[in-house]
Design an enzyme around this catalytic site. Structure first.
Site, PDB file in Angstrom:
ATOM      1  N   ASP A 457      56.976  16.222  27.747  1.00  0.00           N
ATOM      2  CA  ASP A 457      57.229  17.439  28.526  1.00  0.00           C
ATOM      3  C   ASP A 457      58.194  17.149  29.678  1.00  0.00           C
ATOM      4  O   ASP A 457      58.425  15.986  30.040  1.00  0.00           O
ATOM      5  CB  ASP A 457      55.878  17.948  29.069  1.00  0.00           C
ATOM      6  CG  ASP A 457      55.835  19.456  29.277  1.00  0.00           C
ATOM      7  OD1 ASP A 457      56.909  20.076  29.313  1.00  0.00           O
ATOM      8  OD2 ASP A 457      54.721  19.992  29.419  1.00  0.00           O
ATOM      9  N   ASP A 527      56.429  28.774  26.184  1.00  0.00           N
ATOM     10  CA  ASP A 527      55.003  28.914  26.485  1.00  0.00           C
ATOM     11  C   ASP A 527      54.496  30.292  26.064  1.00  0.00           C
ATOM     12  O   ASP A 527      53.294  30.527  26.018  1.00  0.00           O
ATOM     13  CB  ASP A 527      54.752  28.695  27.978  1.00  0.00           C
ATOM     14  CG  ASP A 527      54.800  27.218  28.338  1.00  0.00           C
ATOM     15  OD1 ASP A 527      54.702  26.381  27.423  1.00  0.00           O
ATOM     16  OD2 ASP A 527      54.938  26.905  29.531  1.00  0.00           O
TER      17      ASP A 527
END
Ligand code: DGJ
Length: 708
Positions: A457, A527
């Site tokens: 990430d 997301d």
């Protein structure tokens, strides 16, 4: 012309004396596309506009290939150099063109140029994938001058487009809206710039992939289109410079604040720009690019992916050993194959119990995981699941032991108050100690027994570019040196852990580019997992990336019906992000059915050809189909976004003569069987008459298998 044999490869070398300049023409060609070059009587290299629009016109300065700033060129340059003596102009003359067959069907063409007044060598490189009409282009700049030169602009590619009727489709969207807003506009005189200045990721707002169309706005099955995609995970710029005579597409690293000093004998290599051509619309363009990507653009593009369960949406930071371990058996019962433990497993002095602390301290948290990660991974494996782990190696929270020890390791500007994003800072990867620290952290994590998957990430971008490692006169190197150091780290990770699958993530879809993807197996596109948003988002990503690389998880975002959410996830790389212990029996059954169905069709959705049939941006419904390479099997997906008639979906790409038997997979409870269920039709009948899906209301979906 000379023919030379070297290293077993055939190299064709063409060198031209100045007297021959006027007659020199050559091309970089694929099956249906070509870049046509011509050396002018002035010795400069010119290019004909793609699509053959200006083949008979005389050569104009505006048609210069890879134009250089100064010495008469007054439009947007591809290359701008300050020479060692301060001269700000460059004038490149053609030297030679060589062709090397590095692999069957892939030919490397290298055009060598030099500045007769300066010891400067520039090579334009083109790797052409003949069958797939893909050309990768990049540039090498070598400084043979006696002092340092400064690159002010250094594009990867400067493709020439015709002057009229050129349309650009590009994709805008902030966090949770990635790729959701395609914009198609005509290029008009002036300079249209797509760019980002984020340093460690290409995208937060603007994606570095786009489509150029030469016959008006693009459509799926007709018209000349060219996809462009930059292999770079940092600040980028694609400038479409329309000077009235021609349009140059100048794509590469963003020259903004990035002056790069090149010492004598040093070479600067730009990132690669990918171009993919089709004369038959967006559908064919994507299929060629997907096929190229499976071979060269991503890792293990010929292996299917495991069904994954992630805990981020289910638990957030709120978990311990037992809460996670309790998910394993229900996951196994449902058919899940791989568990991914997300953020929150590390940090002791500053535990990572929320996003305020702990980044940089990559030791398992002792109260959550008293014996570390290994027992948890072993418990997953014992249940019959593989185990994966989240990491964010490039970042640090000020509340961390790492920052306490090394406050000078972060990217920051002197005399400015530190600006945090998500309470964190970016480590300065140009610094060798940071490179070593990140490599060690990654190794320590991935060396834990039974870890065979990781999510990498990156949850912020650079807002205060400054390095305490780089010298004051090298601060502008930060953007480029960071990304090159990042790629070295990713490359090392991929090589050291060849059997560990990697997901590329950047606070959603900030790193969806082929620069990073070649070290990864898949990417996290956003997301936003609301399936009603994922239908158009995944549609747009699929212009450039094969659906097997697009992670699509079933979650509760938007509170959509479980059947709809599962169906959408099945059309890409299927995963789940749910607390399985809280699911109703009905939803569990739907998930189990979806997983079983996905396993049946995943080879078709991974390796088959994608046809985008009904555009969800324009209709009440979105529909796509995949056809296996041998055309014996296919899968049709229909996603109803608003109420509307369940008129037939017309699949494309089937073998007209083959017979296909129709079967709806994992049908939604309570819905009547589709009219064609269990019947057999030829491909031509199905493509002509269509298949009626079982959905007709908003947030209903239908997944239909066509078998032979
Ligand atoms: C951002 C990612 O996009 C999410 O999926 C999740 O991994 C969080 N980071 C964790 O902090």
């Amino acid at each position: 012309m000379k023919l030379i044999r070297c290293f077993g490869l055939v190299v064709i070398l063409i060198c031209f004396a100045p007297a021959l300049f006027a007659a020199t023409k050559f091309s970089v060609a694929t099956k249906t596309f070509s870049l046509n070059f011509e050396v002018g009587s002035d010795g400069r290299l010119y290019q004909r506009a793609v699509g053959g629009a200006d083949a008979n016109e005389k050569l104009l300065r505006t048609a210069e290939s890879y134009p250089q700033a100064g010495d008469g060129y007054v439009w947007e340059p591809a290359l701008q150099i300050v020479h060692a003596d301060g001269n700000t102009s460059t004038a490149l003359a053609f030297d030679s063109v060589t062709r090397t067959n590095d692999e069957f069907g892939r030919e490397l063409t290298q055009i060598k140029l030099h500045d007769p007044a300066y010891a400067l060598e520039v090579t334009l490189n083109f790797r052409a994938d003949r069958e797939r009409d893909v050309i990768e282009q990049w540039t090498e700049i070598v400084n043979h001058e006696s002092g340092a030169i400064t690159l002010e602009r250094m594009a990867s590619s400067a493709l020439l487009l015709p002057p009229k009727n050129v349309y650009l489709t590009h994709f805008f969207g902030d966090w949770a809206k990635e790729m959701l807003s395609p914009i198609t506009e005509q290029i008009t005189p002036g300079t249209k710039v797509l760019d980002s200045k984020l340093g460690v990721r290409a995208d937060q707002f603007q994606n570095p992939s786009f489509v150029i169309s030469l016959d008006g706005a693009p459509s799926e099955n007709s018209g000349r289109v060219l996809a462009g995609s930059l292999e770079w995970s940092g600040s980028f710029e694609c400038a479409f410079d329309d000077n009235g005579e021609n349009i140059h597409a100048l794509c590469g690293v963003n020259p903004f604040a990035s002056a790069y000093h090149l010492n004598p004998s040093e070479t600067f290599t730009t990132p690669k720009m990918i171009w993919v051509w089709s004369a038959n619309g967006l559908g064919e363009m994507s299929r060629k690019l997907h096929s190229w990507a499976r071979d060269y653009g991503m890792r293990d593009g010929h292996k299917t992916r495991a069904v994954l369960l992630n805990n981020w949406e289910a638990t957030g930071f709120d978990f311990d050993f037992n809460r996670i371990a309790n998910l394993f058996q229900p996951a196994k019962d449902l058919g899940v194959e791989l568990f991914l433990l997300d953020d929150g497993w590390f940090g002791n002095k500053y535990p990572r119990v929320n996003d305020h602390a702990g980044l940089g301290d990559w030791q398992p948290n002792k109260s959550r995981l008293p014996d570390g990660l290994a027992p948890l991974a072993a418990a997953a494996v014992k249940t019959g699941l593989r185990f994966g782990i989240w990491m964010e190696p490039e970042m640090v929270n000020p509340k961390s032991e790492l920052f306490e020890q090394h406050p000078d390791w972060v990217i920051r500007e002197p005399k400015r108050e530190l600006e945090l994003q998500r309470n964190q800072l970016v480590l300065d990867l140009t610094r060798p100690e940071v490179q070593q620290f990140e490599a060690d952290s990654i190794s320590n994590i991935l060396n834990v027994p039974d870890i065979t998957y990781a999510k990498w990430d990156c949850n912020r971008y650079v807002t205060q570019p400054g390095s305490s490692y780089l010298a004051p006169d090298r601060q502008s190197h930060l953007w480029i040196d960071y990304v090159n150091a990042l790629y070295a780290l990713m490359d090392k990770t991929a090589k050291t852990f060849p059997d560990t699958e990697l997901m590329l993530c950047s606070g959603g879809g900030g790193r969806v580019d082929y620069g990073a993807l070649k070290y990864f197996h898949e990417f996290w596109p956003s997301d936003n997992t609301d399936p009603t948003q994922r239908v158009p988002m995944q549609w747009d990503y699929s212009y450039f990336f094969p659906p097997m690389a697009i992670a699509s998880h079933v979650t509760h975002w938007g509170n959509r019906p479980m059947h709809f959410a599962c169906s959408v996830a099945m059309s890409a790389r299927f995963g789940m992000d749910l607390d399985l212990n809280k699911l109703s029996a009905e939803d569990k059954a739907i998930c189990a059915g979806a997983i079983a169905a996905y396993k049946e069709i995943r080879d078709v959705t991974a390796f088959g050809d994608l046809y985008r049939v009904e555009n969800p941006h324009e209709n009440y419904r979105g529909a796509i189909d995949f056809v296996s390479p041998d055309k014996t099997r296919a899968v049709v997906f229909a996603f109803q976004l608003k109420d509307g008639e369940n008129v037939p979906v017309h699949p494309q790409g089937l073998d007209p003569a083959k017979n296909y038997t129709i079967h709806e997979l994992n049908p939604a409870p309570g819905r009547a069987p589709i009219p064609q269920e269990g019947k057999t039709f030829t491909g031509i009948e199905l493509m002509r008459d269509g298949i009626t899906p079982s959905c007709s209301k908003a947030v209903e979906a239908s997944v239909i298998e066509l078998g032979s």
